[in-house]
Design an enzyme around this catalytic site. Structure first.
Site, PDB file in Angstrom:
ATOM      1  N   ASN A   8       3.268  68.990  37.527  1.00 42.73           N
ATOM      2  CA  ASN A   8       3.563  67.604  37.911  1.00 42.73           C
ATOM      3  C   ASN A   8       2.537  67.222  38.977  1.00 42.73           C
ATOM      4  O   ASN A   8       2.666  67.619  40.137  1.00 42.73           O
ATOM      5  CB  ASN A   8       4.992  67.511  38.457  1.00 42.73           C
ATOM      6  CG  ASN A   8       5.375  66.076  38.782  1.00 42.73           C
ATOM      7  OD1 ASN A   8       4.571  65.148  38.662  1.00 42.73           O
ATOM      8  ND2 ASN A   8       6.615  65.887  39.210  1.00 42.73           N
ATOM      9  N   ARG A  88       3.620  66.695  33.193  1.00 42.13           N
ATOM     10  CA  ARG A  88       4.574  65.590  33.256  1.00 42.13           C
ATOM     11  C   ARG A  88       3.784  64.286  33.419  1.00 42.13           C
ATOM     12  O   ARG A  88       2.898  64.193  34.281  1.00 42.13           O
ATOM     13  CB  ARG A  88       5.485  65.775  34.460  1.00 42.13           C
ATOM     14  CG  ARG A  88       6.440  64.628  34.605  1.00 42.13           C
ATOM     15  CD  ARG A  88       6.943  64.493  36.006  1.00 42.13           C
ATOM     16  NE  ARG A  88       7.882  63.389  36.066  1.00 42.13           N
ATOM     17  CZ  ARG A  88       8.192  62.755  37.181  1.00 42.13           C
ATOM     18  NH1 ARG A  88       7.654  63.103  38.326  1.00 42.13           N
ATOM     19  NH2 ARG A  88       9.043  61.759  37.165  1.00 42.13           N
ATOM     20  N   HIS A 177      12.756  59.791  34.159  1.00 44.44           N
ATOM     21  CA  HIS A 177      13.574  61.014  34.231  1.00 44.44           C
ATOM     22  C   HIS A 177      14.019  61.480  32.845  1.00 44.44           C
ATOM     23  O   HIS A 177      15.041  62.174  32.719  1.00 44.44           O
ATOM     24  CB  HIS A 177      14.859  60.805  35.066  1.00 44.44           C
ATOM     25  CG  HIS A 177      14.640  60.592  36.522  1.00 44.44           C
ATOM     26  ND1 HIS A 177      15.437  59.747  37.253  1.00 44.44           N
ATOM     27  CD2 HIS A 177      13.743  61.102  37.379  1.00 44.44           C
ATOM     28  CE1 HIS A 177      15.039  59.753  38.523  1.00 44.44           C
ATOM     29  NE2 HIS A 177      13.999  60.560  38.618  1.00 44.44           N
ATOM     30  N   ASN A 208      16.160  61.921  44.907  1.00 45.34           N
ATOM     31  CA  ASN A 208      15.571  60.894  45.752  1.00 45.34           C
ATOM     32  C   ASN A 208      15.322  59.656  44.892  1.00 45.34           C
ATOM     33  O   ASN A 208      15.611  58.537  45.275  1.00 45.34           O
ATOM     34  CB  ASN A 208      14.290  61.446  46.366  1.00 45.34           C
ATOM     35  CG  ASN A 208      13.944  60.717  47.630  1.00 45.34           C
ATOM     36  OD1 ASN A 208      14.801  60.067  48.241  1.00 45.34           O
ATOM     37  ND2 ASN A 208      12.695  60.776  47.998  1.00 45.34           N
ATOM     38  N   ARG A 238      14.422  53.414  47.225  1.00 46.65           N
ATOM     39  CA  ARG A 238      14.297  52.257  46.327  1.00 46.65           C
ATOM     40  C   ARG A 238      15.577  51.435  46.312  1.00 46.65           C
ATOM     41  O   ARG A 238      16.682  51.994  46.342  1.00 46.65           O
ATOM     42  CB  ARG A 238      13.992  52.716  44.893  1.00 46.65           C
ATOM     43  CG  ARG A 238      12.657  53.396  44.747  1.00 46.65           C
ATOM     44  CD  ARG A 238      12.296  53.542  43.262  1.00 46.65           C
ATOM     45  NE  ARG A 238      11.151  54.409  43.095  1.00 46.65           N
ATOM     46  CZ  ARG A 238      11.203  55.633  42.576  1.00 46.65           C
ATOM     47  NH1 ARG A 238      12.341  56.141  42.153  1.00 46.65           N
ATOM     48  NH2 ARG A 238      10.099  56.342  42.463  1.00 46.65           N
ATOM     49  N   ASP A 280      17.269  60.673  53.306  1.00 41.18           N
ATOM     50  CA  ASP A 280      17.881  61.943  52.917  1.00 41.18           C
ATOM     51  C   ASP A 280      19.394  61.848  53.050  1.00 41.18           C
ATOM     52  O   ASP A 280      19.920  61.551  54.130  1.00 41.18           O
ATOM     53  CB  ASP A 280      17.343  63.080  53.793  1.00 41.18           C
ATOM     54  CG  ASP A 280      17.712  64.432  53.227  1.00 41.18           C
ATOM     55  OD1 ASP A 280      18.927  64.707  53.056  1.00 41.18           O
ATOM     56  OD2 ASP A 280      16.799  65.215  52.920  1.00 41.18           O
ATOM     57  N   GLY A 328      19.206  66.601  43.258  1.00 44.95           N
ATOM     58  CA  GLY A 328      19.588  66.937  44.642  1.00 44.95           C
ATOM     59  C   GLY A 328      20.918  66.397  45.113  1.00 44.95           C
ATOM     60  O   GLY A 328      21.783  67.148  45.568  1.00 44.95           O
ATOM     61  N   ASN A 332      24.684  68.361  44.906  1.00 44.30           N
ATOM     62  CA  ASN A 332      25.137  68.832  46.225  1.00 44.30           C
ATOM     63  C   ASN A 332      26.075  67.918  46.997  1.00 44.30           C
ATOM     64  O   ASN A 332      26.728  68.368  47.929  1.00 44.30           O
ATOM     65  CB  ASN A 332      23.909  69.085  47.119  1.00 44.30           C
ATOM     66  CG  ASN A 332      23.047  70.201  46.576  1.00 44.30           C
ATOM     67  OD1 ASN A 332      23.489  71.338  46.496  1.00 44.30           O
ATOM     68  ND2 ASN A 332      21.841  69.864  46.165  1.00 44.30           N
ATOM     69  N   GLU A 382      13.675  70.275  34.462  1.00 48.77           N
ATOM     70  CA  GLU A 382      12.615  69.532  33.772  1.00 48.77           C
ATOM     71  C   GLU A 382      11.473  70.454  33.352  1.00 48.77           C
ATOM     72  O   GLU A 382      10.843  70.247  32.322  1.00 48.77           O
ATOM     73  CB  GLU A 382      12.105  68.413  34.694  1.00 48.77           C
ATOM     74  CG  GLU A 382      13.132  67.292  34.820  1.00 48.77           C
ATOM     75  CD  GLU A 382      12.967  66.426  36.051  1.00 48.77           C
ATOM     76  OE1 GLU A 382      13.193  66.939  37.171  1.00 48.77           O
ATOM     77  OE2 GLU A 382      12.621  65.249  35.912  1.00 48.77           O
TER      78      GLU A 382
HETATM   79  P1  ADP Z   1      13.417  64.228  43.840  1.00 52.18           P
HETATM   80  O1  ADP Z   1      13.117  65.333  42.840  1.00 52.18           O
HETATM   81  O2  ADP Z   1      13.705  62.903  43.244  1.00 52.18           O
HETATM   82  O3  ADP Z   1      12.481  64.175  44.997  1.00 52.18           O
HETATM   83  P2  ADP Z   1      15.763  65.845  44.453  1.00 52.18           P
HETATM   84  O4  ADP Z   1      16.420  65.978  43.149  1.00 52.18           O
HETATM   85  O5  ADP Z   1      15.101  67.046  45.059  1.00 52.18           O
HETATM   86  O6  ADP Z   1      14.785  64.602  44.512  1.00 52.18           O
HETATM   87  O7  ADP Z   1      16.859  65.308  45.476  1.00 52.18           O
HETATM   88  C1  ADP Z   1      16.514  65.072  46.797  1.00 52.18           C
HETATM   89  C2  ADP Z   1      17.693  64.493  47.532  1.00 52.18           C
HETATM   90  O8  ADP Z   1      18.865  65.285  47.284  1.00 52.18           O
HETATM   91  C3  ADP Z   1      17.444  64.588  49.026  1.00 52.18           C
HETATM   92  O9  ADP Z   1      16.884  63.384  49.484  1.00 52.18           O
HETATM   93  C4  ADP Z   1      18.808  64.776  49.577  1.00 52.18           C
HETATM   94  O10 ADP Z   1      19.286  63.488  49.875  1.00 52.18           O
HETATM   95  C5  ADP Z   1      19.652  65.329  48.458  1.00 52.18           C
HETATM   96  N1  ADP Z   1      20.060  66.714  48.728  1.00 52.18           N
HETATM   97  C6  ADP Z   1      19.356  67.840  48.476  1.00 52.18           C
HETATM   98  N2  ADP Z   1      20.050  68.919  48.869  1.00 52.18           N
HETATM   99  C7  ADP Z   1      21.209  68.472  49.393  1.00 52.18           C
HETATM  100  C8  ADP Z   1      22.350  69.090  49.980  1.00 52.18           C
HETATM  101  N3  ADP Z   1      22.434  70.412  50.107  1.00 52.18           N
HETATM  102  N4  ADP Z   1      23.350  68.291  50.370  1.00 52.18           N
HETATM  103  C9  ADP Z   1      23.276  66.963  50.228  1.00 52.18           C
HETATM  104  N5  ADP Z   1      22.236  66.321  49.706  1.00 52.18           N
HETATM  105  C10 ADP Z   1      21.214  67.051  49.291  1.00 52.18           C
END
Ligand code: ADP
Length: 396
Positions: A8, A88, A177, A208, A238, A280, A328, A332, A382
């Site tokens: 990527n 990607r 996605h 994110n 966004r 975050d 993420g 979580n 992915e």
């Molecule tokens: P991307 O691939 O779009 O950058 P991710 O799938 O890695 O994003 O997700 C990132 C987001 O997931 C972070 O901004 C955070 O808000 C959230 N995140 C990641 N780990 C945790 C966790 N343990 N608890 C809560 N939120 C989390």
């Protein structure tokens, strides 16, 4: 043994994962960041180790060369074992209904589509060229974020704007996605033990960047992202959907151009803009737990909009077997899942709060046995989808 590199590439970074196929075993992964700047960062994970170095990475090609030299020097793999590279690509427009070889003609098309994905497509091509230079005899395959959404009907992908905009400039919904939505929905069918053709699944990819898809019989019938990833639900930075007139009002007051305002919608809005604290979710959760109004409001708005999509997709799918949370936040953030699922009680959704609160990033059924719709936490993958497509397209 066949090893596939899933890549990527961004404007100043290259994320990679080296997989042994068909076992789908991750051999190494990592990222090269700050390419083109004075000092780069090279993070490499393998054998349970994580190493970080700070080499100078003047261009992507030098980054790729260093990556491959390092893999060989550390005996992680031999160059001859790398049987294919999968790239990607965010925007494949209407050209690509499937993954495809990185031929000159296809690379031209990716560049032609750069207007629709200004932040991504050009950077992907720089990454593709770098790998072509360093591994000239290895098949390179383009795997698009958009192909999985190409099965949408015009009623789902057309905007109600002048038809000429579509004809002249390709203005329509393409989604993003796609590899994640495909992986998660197909894996969910396996977990339910149902034939894929019979399934109706809603996938909530909440990272994110965040998007929701309606997947019927393994095919996407609608998705929340649009011409670009800006459309849909509020994300880390966004805004998701807004009335475009807001731009005119702010432009007038702040003397800003459309590009500047779109940049604000992409980079300074969402959880970040609403909370004023962070993009975050962990930081916004901490603010919410301190009782801060803007943090509470940010999650309330986001979960409301997620429910709007789920409700609408439930109707459009004609029912729903399962809702999956991934990425993420989806994997979580138990308080967000709980908020959403409680409101979905009206559709017969019931989750086991105890299981939900303990589930972090592992494949878990969080709904109760009497829930009318199954709810899963289902980590996305992915890179595996990219590697599978390289194997299929390159007939490895
Ligand atoms: P991307 O691939 O779009 O950058 P991710 O799938 O890695 O994003 O997700 C990132 C987001 O997931 C972070 O901004 C955070 O808000 C959230 N995140 C990641 N780990 C945790 C966790 N343990 N608890 C809560 N939120 C989390």
């Amino acid at each position: 043994m066949a090893m596939i590199m899933a890549v990527n590439a961004g404007s100043s970074s290259i994320k990679f994962q080296l997989l042994e196929m068909p076992e789908e075993k991750v051999i190494a992964s990592g990222v090269m960041e700050r390419i083109g700047l004075e000092e780069g960062i090279f993070t490499l994970k393998y054998d349970g180790k994580k190493e970080e170095t700070h080499p100078v990475l003047p261009t992507h090609a030098e980054g790729v060369q260093l990556l491959l030299d390092t893999l060989v020097a550390k005996n992680i793999c031999k160059l001859s074992e790398i049987a294919g590279v999968g790239h990607r690509v965010v925007q494949g427009g209407e050209y690509f209904k499937d993954s495809a070889f990185a031929t000159e003609e296809n690379i031209e098309k990716v560049l032609e589509l750069a207007d629709l994905a200004p932040l991504h497509n050009k950077a992907h091509v720089v990454g593709i060229r770098a790998f072509q230079k360093v591994l000239p005899n290895v098949p390179q395959v383009l795997v698009f974020d958009t192909t999985f959404h190409q099965t949408m009907l015009d009623e789902a992908y057309m905007y109600a704007t002048p038809y000429e905009w579509y004809e002249k400039y390709g203005i329509r919904k393409y989604g993003a996605h796609g590899t994640s939505h495909q992986y998660v929905s197909h894996r969910c069918a396996e977990l339910m033990g149902m034939p894929l053709e019979d399934t109706k699944i809603i996938v909530c990819h909440l990272g994110n960047g965040a998007s929701i898809s309606a997947v019927k019989g393994g095919k996407c019938i609608d998705t929340s992202m649009g011409l670009t990833p800006l459309e849909g639900i509020p994300m880390g930075t966004r805004s998701g959907n807004i009335d475009p007139t807001a731009l005119e009002v702010v432009a007038k007051h702040e003397n800003k151009s459309i590009s500047e305002l779109i940049q604000i919608l992409n980079k300074k809005s969402g959880l970040y803009g609403m909370s004023g604290i962070s993009n975050d979710a962990r930081d916004v959760t901490a603010g919410m737990n301190r009782g801060e109004y803007r943090c509470k409001m940010a999650f309330a708005v986001q979960s409301k909009r997620i429910m709007d999509y789920i409700g609408s997709y439930y109707v459009y799918l004609g029912g729903c077997d399962a809702i999956c949370f991934t990425a993420g936040m989806g994997e979580n953030l138990c308080h967000l899942r709980e908020k959403i699922c409680n409101r979905l009680g009206v559709l017969g959704v019931k989750i086991d709060t105890e299981i939900n609160n303990k589930t972090f990033g592992t494949e878990t059924l969080i709904s109760t046995p009497d829930s009318k719709i199954k709810v899963y936490v289902l980590p996305t993958n992915e890179e595996v989808m990219i590697a599978r497509d390289v194997m299929r397209i390159a007939k490895i």
